[in-house]
Design a protein around this motif. Structure first.
Motif, mmCIF file in Angstrom:
data_model
loop_
_atom_site.group_PDB
_atom_site.id
_atom_site.type_symbol
_atom_site.label_atom_id
_atom_site.label_comp_id
_atom_site.label_asym_id
_atom_site.label_seq_id
_atom_site.Cartn_x
_atom_site.Cartn_y
_atom_site.Cartn_z
ATOM 1 N N GLY A 29 0.838 -1.198 0.000
ATOM 2 C CA GLY A 29 0.000 0.000 0.000
ATOM 3 C C GLY A 29 0.870 1.244 0.000
ATOM 4 N N THR A 30 0.423 2.271 -0.703
ATOM 5 C CA THR A 30 1.255 3.463 -0.898
ATOM 6 C C THR A 30 0.953 4.597 0.065
ATOM 7 O OG1 THR A 30 -0.319 4.304 -2.547
ATOM 8 C CG2 THR A 30 1.508 2.947 -3.354
ATOM 9 N N ASP A 31 0.015 4.398 1.005
ATOM 10 C CA ASP A 31 -0.449 5.497 1.848
ATOM 11 C C ASP A 31 0.689 6.245 2.538
ATOM 12 O OD1 ASP A 31 -2.522 7.062 3.193
ATOM 13 O OD2 ASP A 31 -1.891 5.983 4.998
ATOM 14 N N ASN A 32 1.612 5.515 3.116
ATOM 15 C CA ASN A 32 2.753 6.167 3.768
ATOM 16 C C ASN A 32 4.029 5.399 3.446
ATOM 17 O OD1 ASN A 32 3.945 8.199 5.274
ATOM 18 N ND2 ASN A 32 3.568 7.216 7.244
ATOM 19 N N LEU A 33 4.123 4.967 2.180
ATOM 20 C CA LEU A 33 5.226 4.122 1.746
ATOM 21 C C LEU A 33 6.350 4.934 1.106
ATOM 22 C CD1 LEU A 33 6.431 1.281 1.166
ATOM 23 C CD2 LEU A 33 5.155 1.325 -0.998
ATOM 24 N N HIS A 34 7.566 4.549 1.450
ATOM 25 C CA HIS A 34 8.771 5.149 0.870
ATOM 26 C C HIS A 34 9.636 3.998 0.372
ATOM 27 C CE1 HIS A 34 7.735 8.986 2.903
ATOM 28 N NE2 HIS A 34 7.180 8.137 3.763
ATOM 29 N N ILE A 35 10.232 4.174 -0.789
ATOM 30 C CA ILE A 35 10.978 3.073 -1.401
ATOM 31 C C ILE A 35 12.449 3.446 -1.536
ATOM 32 C CG2 ILE A 35 10.459 3.829 -3.766
ATOM 33 C CD1 ILE A 35 10.109 0.788 -4.435
ATOM 34 N N ILE A 36 13.325 2.549 -1.095
ATOM 35 C CA ILE A 36 14.774 2.757 -1.178
ATOM 36 C C ILE A 36 15.344 1.680 -2.095
ATOM 37 C CG2 ILE A 36 16.950 2.724 0.081
ATOM 38 C CD1 ILE A 36 15.523 3.773 2.517
ATOM 39 N N SER A 37 16.003 2.102 -3.162
ATOM 40 C CA SER A 37 16.636 1.154 -4.083
ATOM 41 C C SER A 37 18.146 1.323 -4.004
ATOM 42 C CB SER A 37 16.143 1.385 -5.513
ATOM 43 O OG SER A 37 16.287 2.736 -5.898
ATOM 44 N N VAL A 38 18.847 0.204 -3.895
ATOM 45 C CA VAL A 38 20.292 0.219 -3.694
ATOM 46 C C VAL A 38 20.981 -0.385 -4.909
ATOM 47 C CG1 VAL A 38 22.189 -0.513 -2.209
ATOM 48 C CG2 VAL A 38 19.959 0.009 -1.203
ATOM 49 N N CYS A 39 21.733 0.424 -5.636
ATOM 50 C CA CYS A 39 22.537 -0.004 -6.773
ATOM 51 C C CYS A 39 21.674 -0.423 -7.958
ATOM 52 C CB CYS A 39 23.515 -1.106 -6.346
ATOM 53 S SG CYS A 39 24.758 -1.500 -7.614
ATOM 54 N N GLN A 40 21.788 -1.658 -8.408
ATOM 55 C CA GLN A 40 21.135 -2.121 -9.642
ATOM 56 C C GLN A 40 19.647 -1.810 -9.722
ATOM 57 O OE1 GLN A 40 19.330 -5.465 -9.098
ATOM 58 N NE2 GLN A 40 18.179 -4.839 -10.908
ATOM 59 N N PRO A 41 18.847 -1.966 -8.645
ATOM 60 C CA PRO A 41 17.401 -1.762 -8.790
ATOM 61 C C PRO A 41 16.956 -0.314 -8.969
ATOM 62 C CG PRO A 41 17.914 -2.313 -6.522
ATOM 63 C CD PRO A 41 19.168 -2.516 -7.316
ATOM 64 N N THR A 42 17.878 0.642 -8.916
ATOM 65 C CA THR A 42 17.435 2.021 -9.152
ATOM 66 C C THR A 42 16.760 2.153 -10.513
ATOM 67 O OG1 THR A 42 19.646 2.594 -9.985
ATOM 68 C CG2 THR A 42 19.194 3.069 -7.666
ATOM 69 N N VAL A 43 17.253 1.414 -11.509
ATOM 70 C CA VAL A 43 16.680 1.497 -12.856
ATOM 71 C C VAL A 43 15.286 0.871 -12.916
ATOM 72 C CG1 VAL A 43 16.964 0.783 -15.254
ATOM 73 C CG2 VAL A 43 18.927 1.670 -13.978
ATOM 74 N N PRO A 44 15.109 -0.404 -12.523
ATOM 75 C CA PRO A 44 13.752 -0.963 -12.570
ATOM 76 C C PRO A 44 12.765 -0.299 -11.611
ATOM 77 C CG PRO A 44 15.290 -2.529 -11.588
ATOM 78 C CD PRO A 44 16.106 -1.426 -12.175
ATOM 79 N N VAL A 45 13.237 0.201 -10.475
ATOM 80 C CA VAL A 45 12.336 0.888 -9.549
ATOM 81 C C VAL A 45 11.827 2.188 -10.170
ATOM 82 C CG1 VAL A 45 12.255 2.185 -7.374
ATOM 83 C CG2 VAL A 45 13.167 -0.134 -7.412
ATOM 84 N N LEU A 46 12.723 2.936 -10.796
ATOM 85 C CA LEU A 46 12.296 4.174 -11.460
ATOM 86 C C LEU A 46 11.308 3.848 -12.581
ATOM 87 C CD1 LEU A 46 12.469 7.207 -11.731
ATOM 88 C CD2 LEU A 46 14.521 6.940 -13.136
ATOM 89 N N ALA A 47 11.567 2.750 -13.297
ATOM 90 C CA ALA A 47 10.651 2.339 -14.358
ATOM 91 C C ALA A 47 9.300 1.933 -13.779
ATOM 92 C CB ALA A 47 11.256 1.189 -15.154
ATOM 93 N N ALA A 48 9.306 1.175 -12.689
ATOM 94 C CA ALA A 48 8.064 0.700 -12.078
ATOM 95 C C ALA A 48 7.190 1.868 -11.630
ATOM 96 C CB ALA A 48 8.383 -0.205 -10.891
ATOM 97 N N ILE A 49 7.783 2.846 -10.974
ATOM 98 C CA ILE A 49 7.007 3.985 -10.473
ATOM 99 C C ILE A 49 6.571 4.885 -11.624
ATOM 100 C CG2 ILE A 49 7.107 6.017 -8.984
ATOM 101 C CD1 ILE A 49 8.961 4.452 -7.142
ATOM 102 N N SER A 50 7.413 5.016 -12.642
ATOM 103 C CA SER A 50 7.035 5.812 -13.822
ATOM 104 C C SER A 50 5.805 5.226 -14.497
ATOM 105 C CB SER A 50 8.204 5.859 -14.821
ATOM 106 O OG SER A 50 9.335 6.475 -14.270
ATOM 107 N N LEU A 51 5.777 3.911 -14.667
ATOM 108 C CA LEU A 51 4.644 3.252 -15.317
ATOM 109 C C LEU A 51 3.379 3.359 -14.466
ATOM 110 C CD1 LEU A 51 6.499 0.080 -16.630
ATOM 111 C CD2 LEU A 51 5.636 1.978 -18.011
ATOM 112 N N MET A 52 3.512 3.221 -13.162
ATOM 113 C CA MET A 52 2.356 3.353 -12.276
ATOM 114 C C MET A 52 1.794 4.771 -12.330
ATOM 115 S SD MET A 52 3.688 1.094 -8.990
ATOM 116 C CE MET A 52 2.131 1.132 -8.084
#
Length: 415
Positions: free
Chosen positions: A173-196
């Motif tokens: 759930g995104t109500d009070n969620l913060h996401i931390i990506s370390v190294c390699q996942p910065t790319v797919p995480v940015l893609a995931a949030i961009s698409l959402m």
């Protein structure tokens, strides 16, 4: 046949490693008469060094059972809240026996730590998680060793990684969620949030990106150069192998962990050689504290996992060779990745001044892509004197980086 040959070699070496382990104990134990012989300590040290160089390193445990909060010891229980073929979503549940403390913890921001799928296990972020737990509810992505995933589960592409991240976000759930990506996942995480964001879905309140290859054209490192020096077919023909029959994932194509480990060591062979020599000398001198530190580090460093071949080759092509994300040309399952669509998610990027894996500017490049996020909700930090691991683990992480991350998350949390 390389993977099969490696397994034959490992099986053949196993009796000698067990023998060396037994020898180290016999010549060092106070209950053994062998420990009284001249040169016993040096013999025990030699046996243990041989044992640790030849043994198989299994996935370590997180071993986060309690944290200290305001002078109190708070129990922590590790729970799997969602399990997929290639990953588990793990929560570290905190417990408090005082009503006021429990009430405060219920209002803490929620943090999803997206661990890298790049050779080491998610336990490499143990220090990251333990530090975050003092002020946050913490989840982490625990990626599965591909050799343990049945071939019947199908392939795992970079697109699937993105889909996993999105499913984990929706589950929490995104109500009070913060996401931390370390190294390699910065790319797919940015893609995931961009698409959402482009679909109109709710997104996390903030994302913190640490030492990642958003745009590897900026200050390329030796790691980046290795990925671009050869064409994609070279990687497919030389580093991709088939899991042997003695594992659940028999027949699956992977980038084997033992090859990745050889690459890690080859980056700094002199440092690793000196570290093992110092370990031997510490054992001879009886410096058990330094020896224990060596064991702790290499128990984690030497524990590696196999990566799905499809995911690895996608990453080489999309991130390092074609730079599709910063060029605005990346399509995921038919949808264009457009970070400018993100507007309601704050952005913090973190780089290490001495990072030799993700060079200066590679992570900061996210700010140039996320133009829909107001400048007042974007922040960058360069950790002085920190290398790649120093921005998420160790003294600098705890004393210099984390306080700024905690403040950033607090500023963008529900009050």
């Amino acid at each position: 046949m390389l993977y099969q040959l490696h397994e034959f070699w490992r099986a053949g070496l196993a009796p000698f490693t067990y023998w060396a382990d037994a020898g180290a104990k016999m010549f060092s134990s106070h209950d053994s008469w062998l420990s009284t012989l001249p040169g016993a300590q040096r013999t025990a040290a030699g046996y243990e060094l041989f044992y640790r160089l030849g043994k198989e390193y299994e996935k370590p445990a997180f071993e986060i059972h309690q944290i200290d909060v305001e002078g109190l010891s708070i129990p922590v229980v590790e729970r799997v809240v969602l399990e997929k073929p290639f990953a588990r979503l793990v929560r570290f549940k905190r417990y408090h026996d005082q009503a006021d403390g429990l009430a405060r913890m219920k209002d803490d921001p929620v943090v999803l730590v997206v661990a890298p799928l790049s050779g080491h296990h998610a336990t490499l972020l143990r220090d990251t998680v333990r530090t975050l737990l003092v002020d946050h509810k913490v989840y982490i992505t625990d990626w599965t060793d591909a050799r343990m995933v049945s071939a019947s589960s199908g392939p795992f592409h970079l697109d699937d990684y993105i889909a996993y991240v999105q499913e984990f976000i929706r589950h929490i759930g995104t109500d009070n969620l913060h996401i931390i990506s370390v190294c390699q996942p910065t790319v797919p995480v940015l893609a995931a949030i961009s698409l959402m964001a482009a679909r109109g879905e709710s997104v996390p309140r903030s994302m913190v990106m640490m030492g990642g290859p958003i745009d590897t054209r900026q200050s390329p490192t030796a790691v980046n150069n290795l990925a671009t020096r050869q064409p994609l077919w070279w990687f497919e023909n030389n580093v991709i192998h088939t899991v042997p029959a003695n594992y659940p994932g028999a027949g699956r194509s992977v980038y084997p962990g033992f090859l990745q480990h050889m690459g890690f060591v080859a980056m700094n062979p002199e440092r690793h050689s000196m570290s093992h020599w110092d370990f031997y000398q510490d054992l001879v001198k009886g410096d058990m504290s330094s020896a224990a530190s060596h064991r702790k580090f290499y128990d984690e460093y030497n524990a590696v996992l196999d990566m799905p071949a499809e995911f690895y080759l996608d990453t080489i092509r999309i991130v390092f060779q074609e730079h599709l994300l910063p060029r605005g040309l990346w399509d995921v399952a038919g949808e264009r990745v457009d970070p400018s669509k993100i507007s309601d998610c704050a952005l913090m990027t973190i780089e290490g001044e001495l990072d030799d894996i993700a060079g200066q500017g590679q992570t900061r490049a996210a700010h140039d892509l996320c133009t829909g996020i107001p400048a007042k909700h974007r922040k960058h930090l360069t950790a002085k004197g920190a290398g790649h691991y120093g921005i998420f683990s160790g003294r600098r992480w705890r004393t210099e980086v984390y306080p700024k991350v905690r403040s950033f998350i607090a500023d963008h949390s529900h009050k």
